[in-house]
Enzyme design. Structure first.
Site, PDB file in Angstrom:
ATOM      1  CB  SER A   8      88.151  55.491  21.481  1.00 36.49           C
ATOM      2  OG  SER A   8      87.629  55.406  22.766  1.00 36.49           O
ATOM      3  CD  GLU A  10      81.150  61.108  23.316  1.00 38.98           C
ATOM      4  OE1 GLU A  10      81.135  59.474  24.035  1.00 38.98           O
ATOM      5  OE2 GLU A  10      80.425  61.774  24.577  1.00 38.98           O
ATOM      6  CG  ASP A 102      69.816  62.124  29.646  1.00 39.40           C
ATOM      7  OD1 ASP A 102      69.632  61.652  30.665  1.00 39.40           O
ATOM      8  OD2 ASP A 102      70.711  63.479  29.666  1.00 39.40           O
ATOM      9  CG  PHE A 212      78.438  67.361  31.321  1.00 37.68           C
ATOM     10  CD1 PHE A 212      77.121  66.943  31.601  1.00 37.68           C
ATOM     11  CD2 PHE A 212      79.282  66.824  31.111  1.00 37.68           C
ATOM     12  CE1 PHE A 212      76.518  66.649  30.467  1.00 37.68           C
ATOM     13  CE2 PHE A 212      79.209  65.935  30.640  1.00 37.68           C
ATOM     14  CZ  PHE A 212      77.295  65.514  29.447  1.00 37.68           C
ATOM     15  CG  HIS A 262      85.547  57.119  25.632  1.00 43.04           C
ATOM     16  ND1 HIS A 262      85.149  56.471  23.622  1.00 43.04           N
ATOM     17  CD2 HIS A 262      84.584  57.672  25.008  1.00 43.04           C
ATOM     18  CE1 HIS A 262      84.458  57.180  22.683  1.00 43.04           C
ATOM     19  NE2 HIS A 262      84.093  58.191  24.375  1.00 43.04           N
TER      20      HIS A 262
HETATM   21  P1  FAD Z   1      70.017  52.425  30.711  1.00 44.14           P
HETATM   22  O1  FAD Z   1      71.457  51.582  30.728  1.00 44.14           O
HETATM   23  O2  FAD Z   1      69.484  52.127  29.916  1.00 44.14           O
HETATM   24  O3  FAD Z   1      69.523  53.332  31.988  1.00 44.14           O
HETATM   25  C1  FAD Z   1      70.517  53.600  33.092  1.00 44.14           C
HETATM   26  C2  FAD Z   1      69.969  53.801  34.350  1.00 44.14           C
HETATM   27  O4  FAD Z   1      69.481  53.818  35.138  1.00 44.14           O
HETATM   28  C3  FAD Z   1      69.871  52.216  34.276  1.00 44.14           C
HETATM   29  O5  FAD Z   1      71.822  51.775  34.746  1.00 44.14           O
HETATM   30  C4  FAD Z   1      69.527  51.846  35.483  1.00 44.14           C
HETATM   31  O6  FAD Z   1      69.870  52.282  37.132  1.00 44.14           O
HETATM   32  C5  FAD Z   1      68.569  53.156  35.216  1.00 44.14           C
HETATM   33  N1  FAD Z   1      67.291  52.684  34.787  1.00 44.14           N
HETATM   34  C6  FAD Z   1      66.790  52.939  33.238  1.00 44.14           C
HETATM   35  N2  FAD Z   1      65.372  52.778  33.241  1.00 44.14           N
HETATM   36  C7  FAD Z   1      65.359  52.382  34.898  1.00 44.14           C
HETATM   37  C8  FAD Z   1      63.593  51.887  34.984  1.00 44.14           C
HETATM   38  N3  FAD Z   1      62.824  51.679  33.945  1.00 44.14           N
HETATM   39  N4  FAD Z   1      63.185  52.241  36.650  1.00 44.14           N
HETATM   40  C9  FAD Z   1      64.602  52.356  37.582  1.00 44.14           C
HETATM   41  N5  FAD Z   1      66.029  52.542  35.915  1.00 44.14           N
HETATM   42  C10 FAD Z   1      65.908  51.995  35.847  1.00 44.14           C
HETATM   43  N6  FAD Z   1      73.190  61.529  25.920  1.00 44.14           N
HETATM   44  C11 FAD Z   1      72.575  61.616  24.785  1.00 44.14           C
HETATM   45  O7  FAD Z   1      71.464  61.727  24.265  1.00 44.14           O
HETATM   46  N7  FAD Z   1      73.749  60.858  23.184  1.00 44.14           N
HETATM   47  C12 FAD Z   1      74.729  60.671  23.503  1.00 44.14           C
HETATM   48  O8  FAD Z   1      75.277  60.999  22.744  1.00 44.14           O
HETATM   49  C13 FAD Z   1      74.957  60.018  24.556  1.00 44.14           C
HETATM   50  N8  FAD Z   1      76.377  59.312  25.240  1.00 44.14           N
HETATM   51  C14 FAD Z   1      76.930  59.196  26.332  1.00 44.14           C
HETATM   52  C15 FAD Z   1      78.669  58.203  26.265  1.00 44.14           C
HETATM   53  C16 FAD Z   1      78.602  58.301  27.479  1.00 44.14           C
HETATM   54  C17 FAD Z   1      79.563  57.058  27.052  1.00 44.14           C
HETATM   55  C18 FAD Z   1      78.069  57.652  28.403  1.00 44.14           C
HETATM   56  C19 FAD Z   1      78.467  57.046  29.871  1.00 44.14           C
HETATM   57  C20 FAD Z   1      76.416  58.775  28.504  1.00 44.14           C
HETATM   58  C21 FAD Z   1      76.088  59.085  27.554  1.00 44.14           C
HETATM   59  N9  FAD Z   1      74.730  59.749  27.526  1.00 44.14           N
HETATM   60  C22 FAD Z   1      74.339  60.333  26.013  1.00 44.14           C
HETATM   61  C23 FAD Z   1      74.245  60.320  28.276  1.00 44.14           C
HETATM   62  C24 FAD Z   1      72.659  58.994  28.135  1.00 44.14           C
HETATM   63  O9  FAD Z   1      72.161  59.090  28.049  1.00 44.14           O
HETATM   64  C25 FAD Z   1      72.465  59.031  29.881  1.00 44.14           C
HETATM   65  O10 FAD Z   1      73.114  58.742  31.287  1.00 44.14           O
HETATM   66  C26 FAD Z   1      70.986  58.568  30.309  1.00 44.14           C
HETATM   67  O11 FAD Z   1      70.189  59.037  31.398  1.00 44.14           O
HETATM   68  C27 FAD Z   1      70.838  57.029  30.347  1.00 44.14           C
HETATM   69  O12 FAD Z   1      71.438  56.345  28.840  1.00 44.14           O
HETATM   70  P2  FAD Z   1      72.073  54.643  29.342  1.00 44.14           P
HETATM   71  O13 FAD Z   1      72.353  54.461  27.773  1.00 44.14           O
HETATM   72  O14 FAD Z   1      72.894  54.478  30.482  1.00 44.14           O
HETATM   73  O15 FAD Z   1      70.657  53.577  29.726  1.00 44.14           O
END
Ligand code: FAD
Length: 289
Positions: A8, A10, A102, A212, A262
């Protein structure tokens, strides 16, 4: 075609007409490889909502590709995020990459959920799965998410996302395959059984990659820095080295039984196309109607 290998790609939504042309050239070149899906990222704070949406729609209507739309929880109420989910569903999009996102101040700042919004990615997956039957991918971090106090806490969060219905995880990029396999062992030991697809970043620009990686908690090994040493102004050699490094990484993963990849394309086709070729993937010939 080598049987069993699935890829896939991105992309990110383009900001200018020139970037748009670059993106569509990349999509045109990569489409014949017939990826399982192509995903389009979502900018910080929903800043790219319109551009993500229009790119995803154009992929859905003008290509044979299956688009996946990234979506975050940042700076939006549940109602606003739900409206975006509905608009994707109504446009025929079948796959969302559900992320927390983020903080609006950038990675490294403290994340505060929107008071009326989804709290994190697990909460968002739950929202999507309650409202639709879309396929949902989530993020996974072989070297731990920087916000996470420990690898175990991070894997607990992945478990919560999978328990909420996530169909697969896609990893942050990594350069040492050992990180991925150690992580995979711990994920499986935690009872998480969905595919954990390795995210592969062909290094288009070493300096940018290093900066990054620093922000997203991925390590950059010394051997990688050494391979790109002295090539800042030598684009042609840099490309050859980047293709060799990424090919070595994916072929080692294939050798250890991995079949799904990916690719973070950075909207450029050439490196990814070459690596897919080395994986045995060949352009699919369109059947005459
Ligand atoms: P979550 O899974 O909700 O949390 C990530 C980690 O933070 C968790 O594992 C947990 O340990 C910790 N955490 C979360 N909440 C808490 C809490 N309340 N207290 C303590 N620890 C906590 N970013 C973008 O803006 N746009 C995108 O399109 C994008 N695409 C991405 C695609 C991929 C494949 C990946 C790997 C990352 C991408 N990101 C993107 C980055 C991502 O948004 C960031 O890494 C963000 O900081 C965390 O998102 P998440 O969905 O992993 O969060």
């Amino acid at each position: 075609m080598r049987p069993g290998i699935r890829v896939s790609f991105e992309f990110f939504p383009p900001k200018t007409a020139e970037m748009e042309q670059t993106l569509w050239e990349a999509i045109g070149r990569l489409e014949p490889i017939a990826p399982s899906f192509v995903s389009v990222t979502y900018g910080a704070g929903g800043s790219t909502l319109e551009r993500t949406h229009s790119t995803v729609r154009r992929i859905a209507t003008e290509t044979a590709l299956m688009p996946a739309a990234h979506l975050t929880c940042v700076a939006a109420t549940r109602g606003e995020v739900d409206a975006v989910i509905r608009s994707y569903r109504d446009a025929g999009v079948r796959h969302i990459v559900a992320l927390r996102g983020d903080p609006t101040g950038g990675a490294g700042e403290r994340y505060a959920p929107h008071p009326g919004g989804y709290r994190n990615a697990a909460d968002l997956v739950d929202g999507i799965k309650c409202a639709t039957d879309m396929d949902v991918s989530v993020a996974a971090y072989p070297e731990k998410h920087p916000d996470s106090p420990s690898v175990d806490a991070d894997i607990d969060m992945l478990k919560a996302k999978v328990d909420a219905g996530a169909d697969r995880a896609i990893t942050q990029f990594f350069f040492e395959n050992d990180h991925y396999f150690r992580y995979l062992d711990r994920v499986r030991a935690r009872g998480i059984n969905v595919p954990v697809v390795p995210g592969i970043l062909p290094v288009q620009n070493f300096k940018q990659t290093k900066s990054f990686a620093g922000r997203c908690g991925a390590s950059v090994p010394r051997w990688l820095a050494e391979r790109f040493d002295g090539l800042d102004d030598d684009v042609a050699t840099r490309k050859l080295v980047a293709a060799a490094v990424a090919a070595e990484q994916v072929l080692d993963l294939v050798g250890q039984g991995i079949t799904d990849f990916h690719f973070y394309t950075m909207n450029r086709a050439d490196l990814v196309y070459a690596i897919c070729h080395m994986l045995g993937l060949r352009p699919m010939v369109k059947q005459a109607a």
